[in-house]
Write a protein that holds these residues in place. Sequence first.
Motif, PDB file in Angstrom:
ATOM      1  N   ALA A 129       0.628  67.804  40.712  1.00  0.00           N
ATOM      2  CA  ALA A 129       1.697  66.865  40.479  1.00  0.00           C
ATOM      3  C   ALA A 129       1.864  65.839  41.721  1.00  0.00           C
ATOM      4  CB  ALA A 129       2.910  67.832  40.963  1.00  0.00           C
ATOM      5  N   LEU A 130       1.274  66.036  42.675  1.00  0.00           N
ATOM      6  CA  LEU A 130       0.875  64.480  43.751  1.00  0.00           C
ATOM      7  C   LEU A 130       0.386  63.684  43.488  1.00  0.00           C
ATOM      8  CD1 LEU A 130       1.934  62.964  46.209  1.00  0.00           C
ATOM      9  CD2 LEU A 130       0.531  65.150  47.877  1.00  0.00           C
ATOM     10  N   PRO A 131      -1.001  64.053  43.141  1.00  0.00           N
ATOM     11  CA  PRO A 131      -2.012  62.979  42.672  1.00  0.00           C
ATOM     12  C   PRO A 131      -1.394  62.399  41.409  1.00  0.00           C
ATOM     13  CG  PRO A 131      -3.155  65.163  42.724  1.00  0.00           C
ATOM     14  CD  PRO A 131      -1.552  65.714  43.703  1.00  0.00           C
ATOM     15  N   LEU A 132      -0.716  62.548  39.974  1.00  0.00           N
ATOM     16  CA  LEU A 132      -0.162  62.249  39.061  1.00  0.00           C
ATOM     17  C   LEU A 132       0.841  61.055  39.746  1.00  0.00           C
ATOM     18  CD1 LEU A 132      -0.337  65.171  36.459  1.00  0.00           C
ATOM     19  CD2 LEU A 132      -1.266  63.285  36.111  1.00  0.00           C
ATOM     20  N   LEU A 133       1.669  61.640  40.193  1.00  0.00           N
ATOM     21  CA  LEU A 133       2.782  61.246  40.706  1.00  0.00           C
ATOM     22  C   LEU A 133       1.801  59.685  41.828  1.00  0.00           C
ATOM     23  CD1 LEU A 133       5.888  60.255  41.259  1.00  0.00           C
ATOM     24  CD2 LEU A 133       5.586  62.054  43.539  1.00  0.00           C
ATOM     25  N   ALA A 134       0.854  60.141  42.260  1.00  0.00           N
ATOM     26  CA  ALA A 134       0.351  58.830  42.754  1.00  0.00           C
ATOM     27  C   ALA A 134      -0.209  57.897  41.507  1.00  0.00           C
ATOM     28  CB  ALA A 134      -0.718  59.148  43.964  1.00  0.00           C
ATOM     29  N   ASN A 135      -0.647  58.134  40.599  1.00  0.00           N
ATOM     30  CA  ASN A 135      -1.315  57.617  39.169  1.00  0.00           C
ATOM     31  C   ASN A 135      -0.372  57.149  39.484  1.00  0.00           C
ATOM     32  OD1 ASN A 135      -3.168  56.272  37.899  1.00  0.00           O
ATOM     33  ND2 ASN A 135      -2.990  58.312  36.617  1.00  0.00           N
ATOM     34  N   HIS A 136       1.075  57.318  39.067  1.00  0.00           N
ATOM     35  CA  HIS A 136       1.902  56.978  37.718  1.00  0.00           C
ATOM     36  C   HIS A 136       2.363  55.658  38.897  1.00  0.00           C
ATOM     37  CE1 HIS A 136       5.516  56.187  35.983  1.00  0.00           C
ATOM     38  NE2 HIS A 136       5.675  57.855  35.352  1.00  0.00           N
ATOM     39  N   LEU A 137       3.007  56.244  40.395  1.00  0.00           N
ATOM     40  CA  LEU A 137       3.450  54.646  41.097  1.00  0.00           C
ATOM     41  C   LEU A 137       2.400  53.646  42.012  1.00  0.00           C
ATOM     42  CD1 LEU A 137       5.145  57.124  43.579  1.00  0.00           C
ATOM     43  CD2 LEU A 137       6.290  55.900  41.729  1.00  0.00           C
ATOM     44  N   GLY A 138       0.855  54.328  42.240  1.00  0.00           N
ATOM     45  CA  GLY A 138       0.354  52.879  42.999  1.00  0.00           C
ATOM     46  C   GLY A 138      -1.093  53.371  42.085  1.00  0.00           C
ATOM     47  N   GLY A 139      -1.984  53.652  40.436  1.00  0.00           N
ATOM     48  CA  GLY A 139      -2.087  52.746  40.157  1.00  0.00           C
ATOM     49  C   GLY A 139      -3.092  54.101  40.342  1.00  0.00           C
ATOM     50  N   GLU A 140      -4.121  53.402  39.772  1.00  0.00           N
ATOM     51  CA  GLU A 140      -5.889  54.509  39.733  1.00  0.00           C
ATOM     52  C   GLU A 140      -6.657  54.574  41.154  1.00  0.00           C
ATOM     53  OE1 GLU A 140      -8.302  53.564  35.878  1.00  0.00           O
ATOM     54  OE2 GLU A 140      -9.981  54.035  37.411  1.00  0.00           O
ATOM     55  N   ALA A 141      -6.353  53.165  41.401  1.00  0.00           N
ATOM     56  CA  ALA A 141      -7.389  52.947  43.013  1.00  0.00           C
ATOM     57  C   ALA A 141      -6.595  54.527  44.202  1.00  0.00           C
ATOM     58  CB  ALA A 141      -7.026  51.204  43.659  1.00  0.00           C
ATOM     59  N   PHE A 142      -4.678  53.915  43.967  1.00  0.00           N
ATOM     60  CA  PHE A 142      -3.648  54.754  44.920  1.00  0.00           C
ATOM     61  C   PHE A 142      -4.433  56.685  44.475  1.00  0.00           C
ATOM     62  CE2 PHE A 142       0.268  56.708  46.845  1.00  0.00           C
ATOM     63  CZ  PHE A 142      -0.451  56.986  48.060  1.00  0.00           C
ATOM     64  N   LEU A 143      -4.316  57.102  43.251  1.00  0.00           N
ATOM     65  CA  LEU A 143      -4.636  57.842  42.847  1.00  0.00           C
ATOM     66  C   LEU A 143      -6.226  58.674  43.243  1.00  0.00           C
ATOM     67  CD1 LEU A 143      -5.108  60.994  41.552  1.00  0.00           C
ATOM     68  CD2 LEU A 143      -6.262  59.593  39.421  1.00  0.00           C
ATOM     69  N   GLY A 144      -7.577  57.410  43.383  1.00  0.00           N
ATOM     70  CA  GLY A 144      -8.576  57.767  43.958  1.00  0.00           C
ATOM     71  C   GLY A 144      -8.775  58.513  45.156  1.00  0.00           C
ATOM     72  N   PHE A 145      -7.567  57.611  45.890  1.00  0.00           N
ATOM     73  CA  PHE A 145      -7.821  57.294  47.683  1.00  0.00           C
ATOM     74  C   PHE A 145      -6.890  59.150  47.633  1.00  0.00           C
ATOM     75  CE2 PHE A 145      -5.190  56.376  51.043  1.00  0.00           C
ATOM     76  CZ  PHE A 145      -6.079  57.079  52.391  1.00  0.00           C
ATOM     77  N   VAL A 146      -5.757  59.120  46.989  1.00  0.00           N
ATOM     78  CA  VAL A 146      -5.092  60.347  47.222  1.00  0.00           C
ATOM     79  C   VAL A 146      -6.238  61.790  46.847  1.00  0.00           C
ATOM     80  CG1 VAL A 146      -3.409  62.439  46.095  1.00  0.00           C
ATOM     81  CG2 VAL A 146      -2.846  59.615  47.152  1.00  0.00           C
ATOM     82  N   ALA A 147      -6.809  61.605  45.480  1.00  0.00           N
ATOM     83  CA  ALA A 147      -7.699  62.692  45.768  1.00  0.00           C
ATOM     84  C   ALA A 147      -9.071  62.598  46.474  1.00  0.00           C
ATOM     85  CB  ALA A 147      -8.719  62.005  43.975  1.00  0.00           C
ATOM     86  N   ALA A 148      -9.303  61.240  46.996  1.00  0.00           N
ATOM     87  CA  ALA A 148      -9.899  61.916  48.170  1.00  0.00           C
ATOM     88  C   ALA A 148      -9.872  62.871  48.832  1.00  0.00           C
ATOM     89  CB  ALA A 148     -11.102  60.764  48.487  1.00  0.00           C
ATOM     90  N   ILE A 149      -8.855  62.589  49.996  1.00  0.00           N
ATOM     91  CA  ILE A 149      -7.833  63.091  50.692  1.00  0.00           C
ATOM     92  C   ILE A 149      -7.664  64.851  50.183  1.00  0.00           C
ATOM     93  CG2 ILE A 149      -6.449  63.557  52.695  1.00  0.00           C
ATOM     94  CD1 ILE A 149      -6.377  60.536  52.358  1.00  0.00           C
ATOM     95  N   ALA A 150      -7.549  64.846  49.337  1.00  0.00           N
ATOM     96  CA  ALA A 150      -7.407  65.854  48.955  1.00  0.00           C
ATOM     97  C   ALA A 150      -9.247  66.437  48.816  1.00  0.00           C
ATOM     98  CB  ALA A 150      -7.071  66.042  47.077  1.00  0.00           C
ATOM     99  N   VAL A 151      -9.658  66.512  48.390  1.00  0.00           N
ATOM    100  CA  VAL A 151     -11.088  66.777  48.953  1.00  0.00           C
ATOM    101  C   VAL A 151     -11.271  66.870  50.195  1.00  0.00           C
ATOM    102  CG1 VAL A 151     -13.240  67.087  47.856  1.00  0.00           C
ATOM    103  CG2 VAL A 151     -11.784  66.261  46.742  1.00  0.00           C
ATOM    104  N   ALA A 152     -11.276  66.130  51.249  1.00  0.00           N
ATOM    105  CA  ALA A 152     -11.278  66.034  52.463  1.00  0.00           C
ATOM    106  C   ALA A 152     -10.664  66.979  53.009  1.00  0.00           C
ATOM    107  CB  ALA A 152     -11.181  64.699  52.949  1.00  0.00           C
TER     108      ALA A 152
END
Lengths: 512, 110
Positions: free
Chosen positions: A316-339
């Motif tokens: 939900a959160l990665p998809l929301l980030a993608n929707h609101l901030g685009g692919e770059a923001f999704l990438g950032f969120v994804a990296a933090i989720a793994v971190a």
Amino acid sequence: MNPQAAAGQLHTGNTAIVAFLVFVLVTLAVTYWAARRMHSTEDYYVAGRNMSALQNGLAVAGDFIGAAGFLGVSGLIALAGYDGLIFCGSAVAAFLLMMLLLVEAVRNLGKYTFADVLMYRLQSPTIRVLAALSALSLVMMFIIMQLVGAGSLVGLLFHIPYHIAVIIMGLIMLVYVLFGGMLATTWVQIIKCVLMMIVALVVAIMVLAASGFHLGAVFNAAAAHNGVGVLAPGKFLTSPLETISLGLSLLGVAGLPHVLMRAYTVPDARTARRSLFVAITVLTVFYFLIVIVGYGAMSIVGSGVIRGVERGGNMALPLLANHLGGEAFLGFVAAIAVATILANISGVLITGAATLSHDIWVSLVRHGKAGPGEQMRVAKIATVLLGLIGIVLGILFRGQNLAFLVGLANSVAVSANLPVLILALFWRRLTAAGAITGMVAGLGGSLLLIYLSPLIQVDILHKAAPIIALRNPGIIACPLAFVLAIVVSLATYKKADGERFTEIQRRMLIGA
Amino acid sequence: MSTQPGNSGNSVVATTAAVNAEAIRVVALRRSRVAWLLTVILLVVYFAYLLLSSFAKGFMAIQVTSGITVAIVVGFITIIVPWILAWIYLNWANKHHDAACDRISREKTS
């Protein structure tokens, strides 16, 4: 999970990989810095007891808001609405319980582990064995849950095969802990916690902005999509007994060994108290933001789309980030989720290593007669051993339904650790025999009740009906541990036990 | 790790130890009372939230203002109350409890 939808919806691209590599490089640099400052087992286990209240507070909060808090709770709210809030209130409550009842005394009575506290109070090697067993089983459960989650998450976000993902994550964890010890582990946790707060804040502000900075409008938008039912209890927690039992079990966080161990990374009990206040403040803010994020995802992304990418709602959160901030923001969120998974398994691993080497080897096998060199060697061997077992089990448990591990971990924490710890610190008449009975009842009761529950009987053994229809046995196991510990203590109490308690109280207040 | 409890060689030391034991008991009792009082408040709020969520679903669904139901208000209260209690405890302990502990350690060393 639908892989096509995943590939279509979650195109993390290069930002994610770059952001994740930057995180790994920075944290490895921190590990290198920490390794050069590490000279003793005290440095290795508890960062030389030199962390500040702010640093430790952020690390404690980070320990708790792992992938489950970050992705899981926001996802649950996005799918089920209000019922997801139970995980928000319970987290803050559990840490307050720890601040009020445990942390100062634990800091003053123990050396590295919570088994030290029980040992000092009750002077029984059996209680150390039991506490160590409880801690080790929790450590293994957490490592397995997190690594299995990491395997799927990394697969989903970076399109890497499961077992490669588990091995990479496991090896990075080993490097942090083995070379940087608690100091590196704590800083990894601090960095992650700050990044995660920034993400939660930015996403929540974006959600609010989409609703004209009107909180009611966020909820109205969610209700417009999924019905007003999402603003009231009932969609996910249907049985009252189950709800209350889950609520009780979630307070067990206060008795988790890897969270308690952080009390030893600060110089004294006062700093430990202050650090818990920092942690509670961070968690309070975080969960407010997560509620907004969860409801925002429900209306902006839509529950159907979220469920289509991953059934549990974790995206939900990665998809929301993608929707609101685009692919770059999704990438950032994804990296933090793994971190966040990396940071959390490292904190758990060092606790396991301390338990295995300090509680089992040094205290029980060698009766405290191990020299500094041997202690450090054993600690590192224990780290590698537990890390490798974790990686192997993480690969073996691929695709398994691990819901029973979550239930079991909660139940063990709330019924094996918490009752005996609270009685040890506050009740003059607790005896070793009482504490042993309480811990055995908490551990054994949790195992048995989980075995009889739907989590094993229906989900794993595919029986038509469970023997006991309770997914969270805390409501039975926790009172059982309390009652048995009290009854057996009263039966075995001798005057000498009570006299020792004055010394315990002195030490709880002013330390050694 | 080098404390030796009850190691009182003569009567003067024994008397000091007895006075000290009494002081320790008083400070420990006061701290327990404050900590448990706040714990009980916490548990009452927390379990009230759980019970309301389980048994008063109709009440929880009432909208206070547009979009904000009683449930949402109760949920937010359950998140904020622990923080308030933590703040109260922190201030009490920093102000009163630490001073009392310092007195005990001074008596012990003098």
